[in-house]
Motif scaffolding. Structure first.
Motif, PDB file in Angstrom:
ATOM      1  N   THR A  74       0.828  -1.206   0.000  1.00 58.33           N
ATOM      2  CA  THR A  74       0.000   0.000   0.000  1.00 58.33           C
ATOM      3  C   THR A  74       0.862   1.256   0.000  1.00 58.33           C
ATOM      4  N   VAL A  75       1.901   1.261   0.801  1.00 58.26           N
ATOM      5  CA  VAL A  75       2.783   2.430   0.846  1.00 58.26           C
ATOM      6  C   VAL A  75       3.373   2.713  -0.530  1.00 58.26           C
ATOM      7  N   ARG A  76       3.840   1.660  -1.198  1.00 64.17           N
ATOM      8  CA  ARG A  76       4.500   1.856  -2.492  1.00 64.17           C
ATOM      9  C   ARG A  76       3.578   1.551  -3.665  1.00 64.17           C
ATOM     10  N   SER A  77       2.285   1.697  -3.460  1.00 65.70           N
ATOM     11  CA  SER A  77       1.323   1.443  -4.535  1.00 65.70           C
ATOM     12  C   SER A  77       1.497   2.430  -5.685  1.00 65.70           C
ATOM     13  N   HIS A  78       1.951   3.623  -5.388  1.00 62.10           N
ATOM     14  CA  HIS A  78       2.333   4.610  -6.413  1.00 62.10           C
ATOM     15  C   HIS A  78       3.214   5.648  -5.736  1.00 62.10           C
ATOM     16  N   ARG A  85      -6.703   5.678   8.655  1.00 65.96           N
ATOM     17  CA  ARG A  85      -7.591   4.710   8.000  1.00 65.96           C
ATOM     18  C   ARG A  85      -7.910   5.165   6.575  1.00 65.96           C
ATOM     19  N   HIS A  86      -8.130   6.457   6.412  1.00 62.93           N
ATOM     20  CA  HIS A  86      -8.439   7.007   5.086  1.00 62.93           C
ATOM     21  C   HIS A  86      -7.247   6.867   4.152  1.00 62.93           C
ATOM     22  N   MET A  87      -6.059   7.234   4.619  1.00 61.53           N
ATOM     23  CA  MET A  87      -4.869   7.197   3.768  1.00 61.53           C
ATOM     24  C   MET A  87      -4.569   5.789   3.271  1.00 61.53           C
ATOM     25  N   PHE A  88      -4.745   4.799   4.149  1.00 61.97           N
ATOM     26  CA  PHE A  88      -4.414   3.418   3.800  1.00 61.97           C
ATOM     27  C   PHE A  88      -5.609   2.626   3.268  1.00 61.97           C
ATOM     28  N   ARG A  89      -6.739   3.274   3.104  1.00 61.47           N
ATOM     29  CA  ARG A  89      -7.941   2.637   2.537  1.00 61.47           C
ATOM     30  C   ARG A  89      -8.377   1.410   3.345  1.00 61.47           C
ATOM     31  N   LEU A  90      -8.291   1.499   4.671  1.00 55.59           N
ATOM     32  CA  LEU A  90      -8.558   0.342   5.510  1.00 55.59           C
ATOM     33  C   LEU A  90     -10.023  -0.078   5.510  1.00 55.59           C
ATOM     34  N   ARG A 137      -3.334   7.364  -0.323  1.00 61.19           N
ATOM     35  CA  ARG A 137      -3.855   8.677  -0.681  1.00 61.19           C
ATOM     36  C   ARG A 137      -3.608   9.665   0.460  1.00 61.19           C
ATOM     37  N   SER A 138      -3.834  10.917   0.196  1.00 62.01           N
ATOM     38  CA  SER A 138      -3.645  11.969   1.190  1.00 62.01           C
ATOM     39  C   SER A 138      -4.870  12.052   2.098  1.00 62.01           C
ATOM     40  N   PRO A 139      -4.756  12.755   3.224  1.00 62.94           N
ATOM     41  CA  PRO A 139      -5.911  12.890   4.108  1.00 62.94           C
ATOM     42  C   PRO A 139      -7.064  13.667   3.490  1.00 62.94           C
ATOM     43  N   THR A 140      -6.768  14.526   2.506  1.00 66.53           N
ATOM     44  CA  THR A 140      -7.821  15.329   1.875  1.00 66.53           C
ATOM     45  C   THR A 140      -7.788  15.179   0.359  1.00 66.53           C
TER      46      THR A 140
END
Length: 316
Positions: free
Chosen positions: A44-48, A109-114, A144-147
Protein backbone atom coordinates in the motif's frame (compact mmCIF):
# COMPACT_ATOMS: atom_id res chain seq x y z
CA UNK A 1 -8.73 13.06 30.38
CA UNK A 2 -6.39 11.12 28.11
CA UNK A 3 -5.09 9.01 31.00
CA UNK A 4 -8.61 7.71 31.55
CA UNK A 5 -8.39 6.00 28.16
CA UNK A 6 -5.09 4.24 28.81
CA UNK A 7 -5.44 0.65 27.66
CA UNK A 8 -9.08 1.09 26.69
CA UNK A 9 -10.58 0.86 23.22
CA UNK A 10 -11.79 4.09 21.64
CA UNK A 11 -15.42 4.49 20.75
CA UNK A 12 -16.67 6.25 17.63
CA UNK A 13 -20.08 6.89 16.13
CA UNK A 14 -20.21 3.35 14.80
CA UNK A 15 -19.57 1.89 18.26
CA UNK A 16 -16.62 0.24 19.93
CA UNK A 17 -13.50 -0.40 17.88
CA UNK A 18 -11.77 -3.05 19.96
CA UNK A 19 -8.74 -2.95 17.66
CA UNK A 20 -7.82 0.72 18.19
CA UNK A 21 -5.92 1.41 21.40
CA UNK A 22 -4.57 4.53 22.96
CA UNK A 23 -1.57 4.73 25.25
CA UNK A 24 0.85 7.35 26.52
CA UNK A 25 4.51 6.76 25.68
CA UNK A 26 7.29 9.05 26.94
CA UNK A 27 5.33 12.25 26.32
CA UNK A 28 4.20 10.99 22.93
CA UNK A 29 1.27 8.82 22.08
CA UNK A 30 1.01 5.39 20.55
CA UNK A 31 -2.06 4.32 18.61
CA UNK A 32 -2.52 0.92 17.02
CA UNK A 33 -5.02 -0.11 14.39
CA UNK A 34 -5.84 -3.66 13.40
CA UNK A 35 -6.15 -3.59 9.60
CA UNK A 36 -8.06 -6.12 7.47
CA UNK A 37 -6.35 -9.48 7.06
CA UNK A 38 -5.84 -8.73 3.36
CA UNK A 39 -3.95 -5.50 4.06
CA UNK A 40 -0.29 -5.30 3.03
CA UNK A 41 1.57 -2.30 4.47
CA UNK A 42 4.50 -2.43 2.02
CA UNK A 43 2.28 -2.85 -1.03
CA UNK A 44 0.00 0.00 0.00
CA UNK A 45 2.78 2.43 0.85
CA UNK A 46 4.50 1.86 -2.49
CA UNK A 47 1.32 1.44 -4.54
CA UNK A 48 2.33 4.61 -6.41
CA UNK A 49 4.60 7.60 -5.97
CA UNK A 50 2.68 9.49 -3.30
CA UNK A 51 4.93 8.09 -0.54
CA UNK A 52 7.77 10.15 -2.00
CA UNK A 53 5.93 13.47 -1.97
CA UNK A 54 5.94 15.69 1.12
CA UNK A 55 4.55 15.70 3.69
CA UNK A 56 4.90 11.92 3.28
CA UNK A 57 8.40 10.59 3.93
CA UNK A 58 9.41 6.94 3.73
CA UNK A 59 12.29 5.59 5.78
CA UNK A 60 13.07 2.52 3.65
CA UNK A 61 15.67 1.21 6.10
CA UNK A 62 13.17 0.99 8.95
CA UNK A 63 10.10 0.76 6.74
CA UNK A 64 8.50 3.67 8.54
CA UNK A 65 6.13 6.09 6.83
CA UNK A 66 6.25 9.57 8.33
CA UNK A 67 3.47 12.05 7.71
CA UNK A 68 2.43 15.47 9.03
CA UNK A 69 -1.29 15.71 9.77
CA UNK A 70 -3.16 18.92 10.47
CA UNK A 71 -6.79 18.32 9.59
CA UNK A 72 -8.84 19.43 12.60
CA UNK A 73 -5.70 19.56 14.75
CA UNK A 74 -4.82 22.49 17.02
CA UNK A 75 -1.30 22.31 15.63
CA UNK A 76 0.18 20.05 12.94
CA UNK A 77 1.13 16.61 14.21
CA UNK A 78 3.89 14.35 12.92
CA UNK A 79 3.05 10.66 12.96
CA UNK A 80 5.32 7.69 12.31
CA UNK A 81 3.51 4.66 10.95
CA UNK A 82 4.93 1.15 10.98
CA UNK A 83 3.53 -2.34 10.62
CA UNK A 84 4.06 -4.65 13.60
CA UNK A 85 2.50 -8.06 14.23
CA UNK A 86 -0.46 -7.56 11.89
CA UNK A 87 -1.16 -4.10 13.29
CA UNK A 88 -0.43 -0.54 12.24
CA UNK A 89 1.53 1.25 14.96
CA UNK A 90 1.22 5.04 14.98
CA UNK A 91 3.60 7.12 17.09
CA UNK A 92 2.65 10.78 17.45
CA UNK A 93 5.05 13.66 18.04
CA UNK A 94 3.18 14.68 21.21
CA UNK A 95 0.39 13.50 23.47
CA UNK A 96 -3.04 14.62 22.29
CA UNK A 97 -6.64 14.64 23.46
CA UNK A 98 -9.03 11.79 22.79
CA UNK A 99 -10.71 13.82 20.06
CA UNK A 100 -7.38 14.53 18.34
CA UNK A 101 -6.48 10.84 18.61
CA UNK A 102 -9.73 9.93 16.88
CA UNK A 103 -8.91 12.36 14.08
CA UNK A 104 -5.47 10.80 13.64
CA UNK A 105 -6.99 7.32 13.44
CA UNK A 106 -9.58 8.55 10.96
CA UNK A 107 -6.90 10.09 8.72
CA UNK A 108 -4.67 7.01 8.82
CA UNK A 109 -7.59 4.71 8.00
CA UNK A 110 -8.44 7.01 5.09
CA UNK A 111 -4.87 7.20 3.77
CA UNK A 112 -4.41 3.42 3.80
CA UNK A 113 -7.94 2.64 2.54
CA UNK A 114 -8.56 0.34 5.51
CA UNK A 115 -12.32 0.49 5.11
CA UNK A 116 -12.30 -0.40 1.42
CA UNK A 117 -13.88 -3.81 0.79
CA UNK A 118 -11.76 -5.61 -1.81
CA UNK A 119 -13.27 -9.07 -1.39
CA UNK A 120 -14.96 -9.23 -4.81
CA UNK A 121 -11.86 -7.82 -6.46
CA UNK A 122 -9.64 -10.45 -4.85
CA UNK A 123 -12.01 -13.23 -5.87
CA UNK A 124 -11.86 -12.03 -9.48
CA UNK A 125 -8.06 -11.75 -9.40
CA UNK A 126 -7.66 -15.23 -7.90
CA UNK A 127 -9.57 -16.71 -10.82
CA UNK A 128 -6.79 -15.69 -13.24
CA UNK A 129 -3.31 -17.14 -12.76
CA UNK A 130 -1.72 -13.98 -14.16
CA UNK A 131 -3.27 -11.92 -11.37
CA UNK A 132 -3.39 -14.41 -8.50
CA UNK A 133 -0.41 -12.74 -6.82
CA UNK A 134 -2.55 -9.67 -6.14
CA UNK A 135 -4.83 -11.39 -3.64
CA UNK A 136 -2.02 -13.59 -2.33
CA UNK A 137 0.14 -10.58 -1.48
CA UNK A 138 -2.64 -8.27 -0.31
CA UNK A 139 -2.08 -5.69 -3.03
CA UNK A 140 -4.83 -3.42 -4.33
CA UNK A 141 -5.02 -0.38 -2.06
CA UNK A 142 -3.77 3.01 -3.28
CA UNK A 143 -2.13 5.30 -0.75
CA UNK A 144 -3.85 8.68 -0.68
CA UNK A 145 -3.65 11.97 1.19
CA UNK A 146 -5.91 12.89 4.11
CA UNK A 147 -7.82 15.33 1.87
CA UNK A 148 -9.05 15.31 -1.70
CA UNK A 149 -7.69 18.84 -2.05
CA UNK A 150 -4.12 17.71 -1.43
CA UNK A 151 -4.49 14.81 -3.86
CA UNK A 152 -5.94 17.15 -6.49
CA UNK A 153 -3.11 19.68 -6.18
CA UNK A 154 -0.51 16.92 -6.35
CA UNK A 155 -2.23 15.33 -9.34
CA UNK A 156 -2.11 18.68 -11.12
CA UNK A 157 1.63 18.71 -10.46
CA UNK A 158 2.11 15.36 -12.24
CA UNK A 159 0.83 16.36 -15.67
CA UNK A 160 3.10 17.17 -18.60
CA UNK A 161 6.33 16.94 -16.63
CA UNK A 162 8.91 14.58 -15.19
CA UNK A 163 8.52 13.03 -11.75
CA UNK A 164 11.55 15.03 -10.60
CA UNK A 165 9.71 18.26 -11.39
CA UNK A 166 6.61 16.99 -9.58
CA UNK A 167 8.76 16.40 -6.49
CA UNK A 168 10.25 19.89 -6.73
CA UNK A 169 6.88 21.62 -6.99
CA UNK A 170 5.29 19.68 -4.14
CA UNK A 171 8.36 20.15 -1.94
CA UNK A 172 8.26 23.89 -2.59
CA UNK A 173 4.56 24.09 -1.72
CA UNK A 174 5.13 22.36 1.61
CA UNK A 175 8.32 24.25 2.50
CA UNK A 176 6.99 27.67 1.50
CA UNK A 177 3.39 27.42 2.71
CA UNK A 178 3.16 24.54 5.19
CA UNK A 179 2.77 24.97 8.96
CA UNK A 180 5.44 23.55 11.27
CA UNK A 181 4.81 20.49 13.37
CA UNK A 182 6.56 19.71 16.67
CA UNK A 183 9.66 18.39 14.89
CA UNK A 184 9.84 21.26 12.36
CA UNK A 185 8.42 19.17 9.55
CA UNK A 186 5.65 20.98 7.71
CA UNK A 187 2.09 20.19 6.72
CA UNK A 188 0.58 20.42 3.27
CA UNK A 189 -0.91 23.92 2.83
CA UNK A 190 -4.66 24.37 2.98
CA UNK A 191 -6.66 26.01 0.22
CA UNK A 192 -7.10 29.07 2.44
CA UNK A 193 -3.34 29.50 2.81
CA UNK A 194 -2.70 28.92 -0.88
CA UNK A 195 -5.42 31.39 -1.87
CA UNK A 196 -3.53 34.18 -0.12
CA UNK A 197 -0.66 33.95 -2.59
CA UNK A 198 -0.43 35.43 -6.06
CA UNK A 199 -0.01 33.80 -9.44
CA UNK A 200 3.51 35.27 -9.53
CA UNK A 201 4.34 33.43 -6.31
CA UNK A 202 3.39 30.07 -7.83
CA UNK A 203 5.27 30.88 -11.00
CA UNK A 204 8.46 32.25 -9.41
CA UNK A 205 8.72 30.53 -6.01
CA UNK A 206 7.02 27.19 -6.66
CA UNK A 207 8.32 27.06 -10.24
CA UNK A 208 5.02 25.64 -11.41
CA UNK A 209 5.15 27.14 -14.91
CA UNK A 210 1.84 27.13 -16.76
CA UNK A 211 0.15 25.68 -13.65
CA UNK A 212 0.65 28.90 -11.66
CA UNK A 213 -2.75 30.44 -12.49
CA UNK A 214 -4.39 27.01 -12.19
CA UNK A 215 -3.12 26.51 -8.63
CA UNK A 216 -4.23 30.00 -7.66
CA UNK A 217 -7.69 29.58 -9.17
CA UNK A 218 -8.20 26.16 -7.57
CA UNK A 219 -7.23 27.50 -4.14
CA UNK A 220 -9.58 30.46 -4.57
CA UNK A 221 -12.51 28.27 -5.58
CA UNK A 222 -12.05 25.82 -2.73
CA UNK A 223 -11.33 28.48 -0.09
CA UNK A 224 -14.41 30.48 -1.08
CA UNK A 225 -16.67 27.42 -0.99
CA UNK A 226 -17.45 27.61 -4.69
CA UNK A 227 -15.97 24.14 -5.21
CA UNK A 228 -16.30 21.41 -2.57
CA UNK A 229 -13.77 18.80 -3.63
CA UNK A 230 -14.10 16.83 -0.37
CA UNK A 231 -17.69 16.01 -1.34
CA UNK A 232 -16.34 13.91 -4.21
CA UNK A 233 -15.59 11.17 -1.69
CA UNK A 234 -19.30 10.54 -1.17
CA UNK A 235 -20.61 11.83 -4.49
CA UNK A 236 -22.76 9.18 -6.18
CA UNK A 237 -23.44 11.29 -9.28
CA UNK A 238 -23.16 9.63 -12.70
CA UNK A 239 -19.59 9.31 -13.90
CA UNK A 240 -20.03 11.88 -16.68
CA UNK A 241 -21.26 14.51 -14.23
CA UNK A 242 -18.45 13.90 -11.74
CA UNK A 243 -15.84 13.93 -14.49
CA UNK A 244 -17.25 17.22 -15.77
CA UNK A 245 -16.92 18.80 -12.33
CA UNK A 246 -13.37 17.49 -11.93
CA UNK A 247 -12.39 18.77 -15.35
CA UNK A 248 -13.79 22.20 -14.49
CA UNK A 249 -10.54 22.54 -12.53
CA UNK A 250 -8.04 24.01 -14.94
CA UNK A 251 -5.19 21.64 -15.67
CA UNK A 252 -7.30 18.53 -15.03
CA UNK A 253 -7.95 16.44 -18.13
CA UNK A 254 -8.93 12.80 -18.56
CA UNK A 255 -5.63 11.49 -17.23
CA UNK A 256 -5.69 13.50 -13.99
CA UNK A 257 -9.42 13.04 -13.47
CA UNK A 258 -9.32 9.26 -13.95
CA UNK A 259 -6.39 8.99 -11.55
CA UNK A 260 -8.22 11.10 -9.01
CA UNK A 261 -11.32 8.93 -9.37
CA UNK A 262 -9.31 5.99 -8.09
CA UNK A 263 -8.20 7.94 -5.05
CA UNK A 264 -11.83 8.60 -4.12
CA UNK A 265 -12.82 4.97 -4.70
CA UNK A 266 -14.35 5.09 -8.17
CA UNK A 267 -12.53 2.86 -10.62
CA UNK A 268 -13.63 4.06 -14.05
CA UNK A 269 -10.98 4.40 -16.73
CA UNK A 270 -7.32 3.42 -16.91
CA UNK A 271 -5.86 6.94 -16.74
CA UNK A 272 -3.27 6.06 -19.37
CA UNK A 273 -0.60 8.71 -19.83
CA UNK A 274 0.79 9.77 -23.20
CA UNK A 275 3.80 7.42 -22.94
CA UNK A 276 1.60 4.37 -22.35
CA UNK A 277 -0.76 5.33 -25.16
CA UNK A 278 2.18 5.70 -27.54
CA UNK A 279 3.46 2.25 -26.60
CA UNK A 280 0.03 0.74 -27.23
CA UNK A 281 -0.26 2.42 -30.62
CA UNK A 282 3.15 1.03 -31.58
CA UNK A 283 2.20 -2.46 -30.36
CA UNK A 284 -1.13 -2.42 -32.17
CA UNK A 285 0.54 -3.16 -35.49
CA UNK A 286 2.27 -6.31 -34.28
CA UNK A 287 0.24 -7.69 -31.36
CA UNK A 288 -3.25 -9.18 -31.52
CA UNK A 289 -5.94 -6.97 -29.89
CA UNK A 290 -6.64 -9.54 -27.17
CA UNK A 291 -2.98 -9.69 -26.23
CA UNK A 292 -2.82 -5.90 -26.09
CA UNK A 293 -5.71 -5.78 -23.65
CA UNK A 294 -4.06 -8.44 -21.52
CA UNK A 295 -0.76 -6.57 -21.61
CA UNK A 296 -2.39 -3.32 -20.53
CA UNK A 297 -4.05 -5.03 -17.59
CA UNK A 298 -0.86 -6.72 -16.41
CA UNK A 299 1.21 -3.56 -16.89
CA UNK A 300 -1.13 -1.30 -14.96
CA UNK A 301 -1.65 -3.78 -12.15
CA UNK A 302 2.07 -4.47 -11.82
CA UNK A 303 3.23 -0.85 -11.95
CA UNK A 304 0.67 0.41 -9.46
CA UNK A 305 0.61 -2.57 -7.12
CA UNK A 306 -2.88 -3.57 -8.24
CA UNK A 307 -4.16 -0.19 -7.19
CA UNK A 308 -6.44 0.33 -10.14
CA UNK A 309 -8.64 -2.78 -9.89
CA UNK A 310 -12.00 -2.10 -11.48
CA UNK A 311 -10.58 0.01 -14.28
CA UNK A 312 -8.29 -2.86 -15.21
CA UNK A 313 -11.08 -5.39 -15.08
CA UNK A 314 -13.32 -3.36 -17.34
CA UNK A 315 -10.62 -2.94 -19.97
CA UNK A 316 -9.11 -6.41 -19.81
Amino acid sequence: MIAAYYGRALRDKRGLRVNEWLALHCGRMELTIKPPKTFNFHRTVRSHGWYGLLPFELDKAKWKLVRVLDREQRKPMTVEITSRKNSLRIMTSRAVSERAARNIIRDVRHMFRLDDDLQLFYEAMSADTAFAWISEQGAGRLLRSPTVYEDLVKMNCTTNCSWALTEKMVTALVNELGTKSDDDRKSFPTAEVMAERSVAFYRDKIRSGYRAPYLKELADRVASGELNVESWLTNDAPLADLMKEMKSVKGVGNYAAENLLKLIGRYDGLALDSWTRAQLRESATTVAPLMIRKSVAITRVSIHGAGWPCGVLKRA
